[in-house]
Design a protein around this motif. Structure first.
Motif, PDB file in Angstrom:
ATOM      1  N   PRO A   7       0.185  -1.272   0.194  1.00 24.70           N
ATOM      2  CA  PRO A   7      -0.102   0.143  -0.010  1.00 24.70           C
ATOM      3  C   PRO A   7       0.895   1.188  -0.143  1.00 24.70           C
ATOM      4  N   VAL A   8       1.815   1.285   0.737  1.00 23.60           N
ATOM      5  CA  VAL A   8       2.976   2.244   1.047  1.00 23.60           C
ATOM      6  C   VAL A   8       3.569   2.337  -0.574  1.00 23.60           C
ATOM      7  N   LEU A   9       3.997   1.740  -1.531  1.00 17.27           N
ATOM      8  CA  LEU A   9       4.769   1.418  -2.526  1.00 17.27           C
ATOM      9  C   LEU A   9       3.680   2.357  -3.896  1.00 17.27           C
ATOM     10  N   ALA A  10       2.047   1.934  -3.797  1.00 15.70           N
ATOM     11  CA  ALA A  10       1.185   1.485  -5.291  1.00 15.70           C
ATOM     12  C   ALA A  10       2.086   2.873  -5.546  1.00 15.70           C
ATOM     13  N   GLY A  11       2.655   2.580  -6.866  1.00 16.21           N
ATOM     14  CA  GLY A  11       2.656   3.454  -7.855  1.00 16.21           C
ATOM     15  C   GLY A  11       3.759   4.001  -7.780  1.00 16.21           C
ATOM     16  N   ALA A  12       4.578   3.617  -7.030  1.00 15.94           N
ATOM     17  CA  ALA A  12       6.491   4.731  -6.901  1.00 15.94           C
ATOM     18  C   ALA A  12       6.800   3.717  -7.707  1.00 15.94           C
ATOM     19  N   ARG A  13       7.853   4.384  -8.789  1.00 21.80           N
ATOM     20  CA  ARG A  13       8.473   3.310  -9.392  1.00 21.80           C
ATOM     21  C   ARG A  13      10.405   3.657  -8.284  1.00 21.80           C
ATOM     22  N   ILE A  32      16.896  -0.525   3.111  1.00 24.86           N
ATOM     23  CA  ILE A  32      15.067  -0.161   2.443  1.00 24.86           C
ATOM     24  C   ILE A  32      15.498   0.413   1.178  1.00 24.86           C
ATOM     25  N   PHE A  33      15.404  -0.561   0.792  1.00 26.98           N
ATOM     26  CA  PHE A  33      15.005   0.248  -0.990  1.00 26.98           C
ATOM     27  C   PHE A  33      14.621  -0.685  -1.741  1.00 26.98           C
ATOM     28  N   ALA A  34      13.958   0.086  -3.259  1.00 27.47           N
ATOM     29  CA  ALA A  34      12.606  -0.859  -3.751  1.00 27.47           C
ATOM     30  C   ALA A  34      13.063  -0.147  -5.349  1.00 27.47           C
ATOM     31  N   THR A  35      13.316  -0.855  -6.753  1.00 33.51           N
ATOM     32  CA  THR A  35      12.724  -0.107  -7.562  1.00 33.51           C
ATOM     33  C   THR A  35      12.191  -1.096  -8.775  1.00 33.51           C
ATOM     34  N   GLU A  36      11.239  -0.054  -9.498  1.00 27.02           N
ATOM     35  CA  GLU A  36      10.656  -1.282 -10.502  1.00 27.02           C
ATOM     36  C   GLU A  36      12.253  -1.728 -11.516  1.00 27.02           C
ATOM     37  N   ARG A  38      14.800  -2.417 -14.280  1.00 32.93           N
ATOM     38  CA  ARG A  38      15.525  -1.310 -15.227  1.00 32.93           C
ATOM     39  C   ARG A  38      15.271  -0.145 -14.161  1.00 32.93           C
ATOM     40  N   HIS A  39      14.913   0.263 -13.341  1.00 33.80           N
ATOM     41  CA  HIS A  39      15.198   2.057 -13.008  1.00 33.80           C
ATOM     42  C   HIS A  39      16.256   2.533 -13.591  1.00 33.80           C
ATOM     43  N   PRO A  40      16.695   3.869 -13.759  1.00 31.51           N
ATOM     44  CA  PRO A  40      17.795   4.378 -14.044  1.00 31.51           C
ATOM     45  C   PRO A  40      18.724   4.394 -13.160  1.00 31.51           C
ATOM     46  N   VAL A  41      18.551   4.501 -11.752  1.00 28.28           N
ATOM     47  CA  VAL A  41      19.177   4.207 -11.174  1.00 28.28           C
ATOM     48  C   VAL A  41      20.412   2.595 -11.047  1.00 28.28           C
ATOM     49  N   TRP A  42      19.781   2.529 -11.460  1.00 31.55           N
ATOM     50  CA  TRP A  42      21.115   1.091 -10.909  1.00 31.55           C
ATOM     51  C   TRP A  42      22.607   1.137 -12.680  1.00 31.55           C
ATOM     52  N   PRO A  43      21.924   1.585 -13.457  1.00 29.50           N
ATOM     53  CA  PRO A  43      23.083   2.531 -14.027  1.00 29.50           C
ATOM     54  C   PRO A  43      24.504   3.185 -13.264  1.00 29.50           C
ATOM     55  N   VAL A  44      23.340   4.331 -12.623  1.00 30.14           N
ATOM     56  CA  VAL A  44      24.568   5.069 -12.326  1.00 30.14           C
ATOM     57  C   VAL A  44      25.413   4.435 -11.423  1.00 30.14           C
ATOM     58  N   VAL A  45      24.336   3.313 -10.276  1.00 32.20           N
ATOM     59  CA  VAL A  45      24.946   2.964  -8.830  1.00 32.20           C
ATOM     60  C   VAL A  45      26.214   1.598  -9.628  1.00 32.20           C
ATOM     61  N   PHE A  46      26.725   1.844 -10.145  1.00 32.91           N
ATOM     62  CA  PHE A  46      27.741   0.494 -11.010  1.00 32.91           C
ATOM     63  C   PHE A  46      28.555   1.184 -11.446  1.00 32.91           C
ATOM     64  N   ASP A  47      27.793   2.045 -12.376  1.00 32.34           N
ATOM     65  CA  ASP A  47      29.264   3.254 -12.711  1.00 32.34           C
ATOM     66  C   ASP A  47      29.396   3.911 -11.329  1.00 32.34           C
ATOM     67  N   LEU A  48      29.057   4.467 -10.824  1.00 32.17           N
ATOM     68  CA  LEU A  48      29.449   4.478  -9.339  1.00 32.17           C
ATOM     69  C   LEU A  48      30.752   3.855  -7.899  1.00 32.17           C
ATOM     70  N   LEU A  49      30.254   2.405  -8.487  1.00 38.18           N
ATOM     71  CA  LEU A  49      30.477   0.771  -7.819  1.00 38.18           C
ATOM     72  C   LEU A  49      31.948   0.856  -8.434  1.00 38.18           C
ATOM     73  N   LEU A  50      32.454   1.192  -9.767  1.00 37.41           N
ATOM     74  CA  LEU A  50      33.051   0.966 -10.681  1.00 37.41           C
ATOM     75  C   LEU A  50      33.996   1.938 -10.329  1.00 37.41           C
ATOM     76  N   ALA A  51      33.861   3.428 -10.182  1.00 42.79           N
ATOM     77  CA  ALA A  51      34.411   4.271 -10.106  1.00 42.79           C
ATOM     78  C   ALA A  51      35.462   3.873  -8.461  1.00 42.79           C
ATOM     79  N   ARG A  52      34.581   3.820  -7.591  1.00 35.33           N
ATOM     80  CA  ARG A  52      35.136   4.639  -6.185  1.00 35.33           C
ATOM     81  C   ARG A  52      35.103   2.810  -5.703  1.00 35.33           C
ATOM     82  N   ALA A  53      35.498   1.221  -6.536  1.00 35.02           N
ATOM     83  CA  ALA A  53      36.002   0.539  -5.985  1.00 35.02           C
ATOM     84  C   ALA A  53      37.528   0.355  -5.326  1.00 35.02           C
TER      85      ALA A  53
END
Length: 91
Positions: A7-13, A32-36, A38-53
């Motif tokens: 009910p809290v997440l209804a309609g949220a991407r 706690i985090f959730a996305t639909e 292929r949400h566009p946040v994930w490519p950014v997360v993985f790019d940052l992970l690689l850059a900050r490894a």
């Protein structure tokens, strides 16, 4: 949690938890985090992970770890896509 999230997440991407506090860990948290799919946040997360490894691998303190893999990295990814104007994809 004692109730369903649906009910809290209804309609949220995307949904992210927020921590109240006075230190480095306050703000957007990775507890706690959730996305639909292929949400566009994930490519950014993985790019940052690689850059900050390298920083995480040679961490001098827990703050380096937080910034390279933890809530600091997640915050940076969300801020990066939120600041791209106009950006309707954050959700």
């Amino acid at each position: 949690c004692s109730r369903p999230f649906a009910p809290v997440l209804a309609g949220a991407r995307a949904a992210f938890s927020f921590k109240v506090g006075t230190n480095m860990s306050r703000g957007l948290a990775n507890a706690i985090f959730a996305t639909e799919a292929r949400h566009p946040v994930w490519p950014v997360v993985f790019d940052l992970l690689l850059a900050r490894a390298a920083t995480g691998a040679t961490a001098a303190s827990h703050v380096d770890v937080i910034r390279s893999t933890g809530p600091g990295l997640l915050r940076a990814a969300v801020e990066a896509i939120a600041s791209a104007a106009p950006y309707p994809g954050l959700g």
